[in-house]
Design a protein around this motif. Sequence first.
Motif, short mmCIF file in Angstrom:
data_model
loop_
_atom_site.label_atom_id
_atom_site.label_comp_id
_atom_site.label_asym_id
_atom_site.label_seq_id
_atom_site.Cartn_x
_atom_site.Cartn_y
_atom_site.Cartn_z
N TRP A 136 0.84 -1.19 0.00
CA TRP A 136 0.00 0.00 0.00
C TRP A 136 0.88 1.25 0.00
CZ3 TRP A 136 0.36 -3.65 3.82
CH2 TRP A 136 1.09 -3.29 4.96
N PRO A 137 0.34 2.41 -0.34
CA PRO A 137 1.15 3.63 -0.34
C PRO A 137 1.62 3.99 1.07
CG PRO A 137 -0.92 3.97 -1.52
CD PRO A 137 -1.03 2.65 -0.83
N VAL A 138 2.89 4.34 1.20
CA VAL A 138 3.45 4.82 2.45
C VAL A 138 3.94 6.24 2.16
CG1 VAL A 138 5.18 4.48 4.25
CG2 VAL A 138 4.14 2.50 3.13
N VAL A 139 3.04 7.20 2.31
CA VAL A 139 3.37 8.59 2.00
C VAL A 139 4.07 9.20 3.21
CG1 VAL A 139 2.44 10.83 1.35
CG2 VAL A 139 1.38 8.74 0.47
N VAL A 140 5.24 9.76 2.99
CA VAL A 140 6.05 10.32 4.07
C VAL A 140 6.06 11.84 3.95
CG1 VAL A 140 8.32 10.34 5.15
CG2 VAL A 140 7.50 8.25 4.03
N VAL A 141 5.44 12.49 4.94
CA VAL A 141 5.38 13.94 4.99
C VAL A 141 6.51 14.43 5.88
CG1 VAL A 141 3.95 15.94 5.56
CG2 VAL A 141 2.88 13.84 4.70
N SER A 142 7.33 15.34 5.37
CA SER A 142 8.53 15.76 6.10
C SER A 142 8.70 17.27 6.06
CB SER A 142 9.76 15.08 5.49
OG SER A 142 10.95 15.58 6.06
N GLY A 143 8.63 17.89 7.24
CA GLY A 143 8.89 19.33 7.34
C GLY A 143 10.38 19.60 7.35
N ASP A 144 10.79 20.68 6.69
CA ASP A 144 12.23 20.97 6.63
C ASP A 144 12.79 21.48 7.96
OD1 ASP A 144 11.04 23.48 6.59
OD2 ASP A 144 12.05 24.17 4.77
N ARG A 145 11.92 21.77 8.94
CA ARG A 145 12.38 22.18 10.27
C ARG A 145 12.18 21.09 11.31
NH1 ARG A 145 9.31 28.00 10.77
NH2 ARG A 145 10.47 29.16 9.18
N ASP A 146 11.85 19.89 10.89
CA ASP A 146 11.55 18.81 11.81
C ASP A 146 12.84 18.25 12.41
OD1 ASP A 146 10.66 16.61 13.19
OD2 ASP A 146 9.45 15.81 11.55
N LEU A 147 13.01 18.44 13.72
CA LEU A 147 14.18 17.89 14.40
C LEU A 147 13.86 16.59 15.12
CD1 LEU A 147 15.78 21.13 15.89
CD2 LEU A 147 16.34 19.95 13.77
N CYS A 148 12.55 16.27 15.27
CA CYS A 148 12.17 14.99 15.89
C CYS A 148 12.38 13.84 14.92
CB CYS A 148 10.69 15.03 16.32
SG CYS A 148 10.35 16.19 17.65
N THR A 149 11.97 14.03 13.68
CA THR A 149 12.18 13.04 12.62
C THR A 149 12.81 13.77 11.44
OG1 THR A 149 10.15 11.95 13.37
CG2 THR A 149 11.10 11.19 11.30
N PRO A 150 14.12 13.98 11.47
CA PRO A 150 14.78 14.79 10.43
C PRO A 150 14.63 14.20 9.03
CG PRO A 150 16.23 14.41 12.32
CD PRO A 150 15.05 13.51 12.49
N ARG A 151 14.86 15.03 8.03
CA ARG A 151 14.67 14.64 6.64
C ARG A 151 15.40 13.36 6.25
NH1 ARG A 151 13.05 17.87 2.49
NH2 ARG A 151 11.52 18.50 4.04
N PRO A 152 16.65 13.10 6.70
CA PRO A 152 17.29 11.82 6.32
C PRO A 152 16.49 10.59 6.76
CG PRO A 152 18.94 13.35 7.15
CD PRO A 152 17.60 13.98 7.42
N VAL A 153 15.79 10.67 7.89
CA VAL A 153 14.96 9.54 8.33
C VAL A 153 13.79 9.36 7.38
CG1 VAL A 153 13.52 8.66 10.20
CG2 VAL A 153 15.64 9.88 10.74
N ALA A 154 13.18 10.47 6.98
CA ALA A 154 12.07 10.42 6.02
C ALA A 154 12.53 9.85 4.68
CB ALA A 154 11.48 11.81 5.84
N GLU A 155 13.70 10.27 4.23
CA GLU A 155 14.22 9.79 2.95
C GLU A 155 14.51 8.29 3.00
OE1 GLU A 155 17.50 12.44 2.58
OE2 GLU A 155 16.33 13.97 1.51
N ARG A 156 14.97 7.81 4.15
CA ARG A 156 15.25 6.37 4.29
C ARG A 156 13.94 5.58 4.19
NH1 ARG A 156 17.04 2.75 9.40
NH2 ARG A 156 17.60 0.88 8.24
N ALA A 157 12.89 6.07 4.83
CA ALA A 157 11.60 5.38 4.76
C ALA A 157 11.09 5.33 3.32
CB ALA A 157 10.58 6.07 5.66
N VAL A 158 11.26 6.43 2.60
CA VAL A 158 10.82 6.48 1.20
C VAL A 158 11.61 5.50 0.35
CG1 VAL A 158 10.86 7.96 -0.85
CG2 VAL A 158 9.94 8.83 1.28
N ASP A 159 12.91 5.40 0.59
CA ASP A 159 13.74 4.48 -0.17
C ASP A 159 13.35 3.02 0.08
OD1 ASP A 159 15.15 6.58 -1.26
OD2 ASP A 159 16.82 6.44 0.17
#
Length: 201
Positions: free
Chosen positions: A102-125
């Motif tokens: 199923w779709p796993v859409v990852v929403v990532s704010g550029d100021r998010d320090l709780c779940t930083p962008r590299p974590v979001a990018e890993r989930a997308v990959d």
Amino acid sequence: MHEFAGRHVLERLLRARADGRLRRTWARIAGLGAGEVDGAGQRYLMGPDLVAGIAYGQLGYGLPVDGGPLDPQLAFADAATRRPTYAGEPFDLPAALTRTTWPVVVVSGDRDLCTPRPVAERAVDLAPRGPLVPLCEAGHSALDTHQEAALHVARATADDDLPRLGDTPTIDDLPRRGASRLVGTAITAVVRATTRPGVAA
């Protein structure tokens, strides 16, 4: 501070504190941050009330600090004494992501320090159907910081129209509503007003 008002306002506040100014402003902002971490003493239902078992027991919030200047565990260490003991995740989440159909859409704010962008990018990959939806000038939890964007993502996902989520300018142009936007505006106004020459709040 970074999440709600951005890097430039944060830098302005830090310079003022390094000069020995803005003690009261600093204390007020620190108090707001403490309430967000634990929810202790806060009215109504807070995020920690719902996810503390997962956050502390499975994800390692509140593990020993590493001594670095931006260690997020510093904020969670005290709260961890009142939360479930860390035992680790009951399953391998990265491996599970690779098997999703199923779709796993990852929403990532550029100021998010709780779940930083590299974590979001890993989930997308890892997810076979995992588009990344970046949000400009947004912190953690799009439901709080950019409600219209959250609804846009939910509609596109429910309609199985994932290409619509690649239209970043459309998402960035959506109106921002909610208390988080007002907090950022208020913090920015206070810091700018109190860092003018001759002001010692």
